[in-house]
Design a protein around this motif. Structure first.
Motif, mmCIF file in Angstrom:
data_model
loop_
_atom_site.group_PDB
_atom_site.id
_atom_site.type_symbol
_atom_site.label_atom_id
_atom_site.label_comp_id
_atom_site.label_asym_id
_atom_site.label_seq_id
_atom_site.Cartn_x
_atom_site.Cartn_y
_atom_site.Cartn_z
ATOM 1 N N TYR A 103 0.852 -1.185 0.000
ATOM 2 C CA TYR A 103 0.000 0.000 0.000
ATOM 3 C C TYR A 103 0.890 1.238 0.000
ATOM 4 O O TYR A 103 1.610 1.483 0.969
ATOM 5 N N SER A 146 2.054 -8.831 -2.761
ATOM 6 C CA SER A 146 1.579 -8.487 -4.096
ATOM 7 C C SER A 146 1.666 -6.971 -4.270
ATOM 8 O O SER A 146 1.553 -6.220 -3.303
ATOM 9 N N SER A 147 1.863 -6.543 -5.517
ATOM 10 C CA SER A 147 1.967 -5.105 -5.782
ATOM 11 C C SER A 147 1.572 -4.807 -7.216
ATOM 12 O O SER A 147 1.676 -5.659 -8.102
ATOM 13 N N GLY A 148 1.127 -3.568 -7.435
ATOM 14 C CA GLY A 148 0.760 -3.152 -8.774
ATOM 15 C C GLY A 148 1.972 -2.907 -9.649
ATOM 16 O O GLY A 148 1.975 -3.214 -10.838
ATOM 17 N N GLU A 187 4.217 -9.334 -8.683
ATOM 18 C CA GLU A 187 4.335 -7.923 -9.032
ATOM 19 C C GLU A 187 3.734 -7.576 -10.399
ATOM 20 O O GLU A 187 3.385 -8.447 -11.187
ATOM 21 N N ASN A 189 0.964 -6.152 -11.199
ATOM 22 C CA ASN A 189 -0.434 -6.539 -11.393
ATOM 23 C C ASN A 189 -1.295 -5.449 -12.021
ATOM 24 O O ASN A 189 -2.295 -5.746 -12.671
ATOM 25 N N SER A 190 -0.932 -4.201 -11.822
ATOM 26 C CA SER A 190 -1.737 -3.121 -12.391
ATOM 27 C C SER A 190 -1.579 -3.029 -13.909
ATOM 28 O O SER A 190 -2.349 -2.327 -14.570
ATOM 29 N N HIS A 191 -0.593 -3.736 -14.460
ATOM 30 C CA HIS A 191 -0.345 -3.689 -15.904
ATOM 31 C C HIS A 191 -0.782 -4.989 -16.601
ATOM 32 O O HIS A 191 -0.480 -5.168 -17.780
ATOM 33 N N ARG A 192 -1.478 -5.858 -15.897
ATOM 34 C CA ARG A 192 -1.860 -7.155 -16.458
ATOM 35 C C ARG A 192 -3.377 -7.243 -16.645
ATOM 36 O O ARG A 192 -4.134 -6.738 -15.817
ATOM 37 N N ASP A 193 -3.792 -7.938 -17.711
ATOM 38 C CA ASP A 193 -5.209 -8.262 -17.826
ATOM 39 C C ASP A 193 -5.476 -9.501 -16.989
ATOM 40 O O ASP A 193 -4.559 -10.071 -16.381
ATOM 41 N N MET A 197 -2.654 -11.944 -15.366
ATOM 42 C CA MET A 197 -2.518 -11.923 -13.914
ATOM 43 C C MET A 197 -2.633 -13.330 -13.339
ATOM 44 O O MET A 197 -1.868 -13.721 -12.453
#
Length: 215
Positions: A103, A146-148, A187, A189-193, A197
């Protein structure tokens, strides 16, 4: 027999959480490969964490000033009993598994609250001749995070410095004597569909299973 203390610090459920899904795969594999060990699980968002606030500090001050435990109010006794239980479990454990998301480049607040509660002077560290000396030896820890963004699986040295939460956790545990520390990072994750993911989560879960066998 070893005691493994699992600290889950995620408000989501396993169905939607990369960290919790991978963490559970780690725990399941550990149970299968270390059937003689005891596993204790604390879900900090489900159970809550006693907050270090004025009530907390006032209760400790009363004890320091000579008030007996029996003379404390019922609420104060409940509060301090919960704190002492968490502290003793942490001290007595042989292995630690921390499961959390990142976070804002740091740990979730409830994990920080938990660490503030269990890492205490005279119990987990003492003042030595050259500074703090840890009292928790021959123990090990692993952090499933986990992280974006991507902070560890990268050649970008600057990005590696931004994961202050994992660095803080490693440093804090090192201070109390827990030198054996490793991380498992899901890691980017914000860039994966959704499909990407899921595929990446499975790769990291396999890594977690391997780590669990050797933990």
């Amino acid at each position: 027999m070893s005691t493994v203390l699992v600290i889950k610090a995620h408000p989501k459920t396993e169905a939607v959480s990369n960290a919790l899904t991978i963490g559970d795969r780690f725990i399941e594999t550990y149970q299968q490969t270390h059937p003689q060990d005891q596993i204790l699980v604390h879900d900090l968002y489900a159970e809550g964490v006693p907050e270090i606030d004025s009530s907390n500090l006032d209760s400790w001050k009363k004890l320091t000033n000579g008030v007996t435990y029996q003379e404390l109010s019922n609420n104060e006794q409940i509060l301090l009993s919960r704190q002492q239980q968490l502290q003793e479990q942490f001290i007595q454990a042989d292995k630690y598994v921390f499961i959390s998301p990142m976070y804002n480049l740091f740990l979730p607040n409830r994990l920080k609250m938990y660490l503030d509660l269990v890492i205490v002077s005279t119990k987990t560290w003492v003042e030595g001749e050259h500074g703090p000396e840890g009292t928790l030896h021959d123990k090990k820890a692993i952090h499933v995070q986990s992280s974006g963004g991507t902070y560890h699986h990268t050649n970008n040295a600057f990005m590696a410095t931004l994961d202050m939460g994992d660095s803080y956790l490693k440093t804090l545990l090192d201070q109390v004597g827990i030198k054996d520390y490793q991380g498992i990072y899901c890691e980017g994750n914000s860039h994966r569909d959704a499909d990407d993911m899921a595929a990446n989560r499975e790769i990291i879960a396999k890594e977690a299973e391997k780590a669990a066998k050797e933990f």
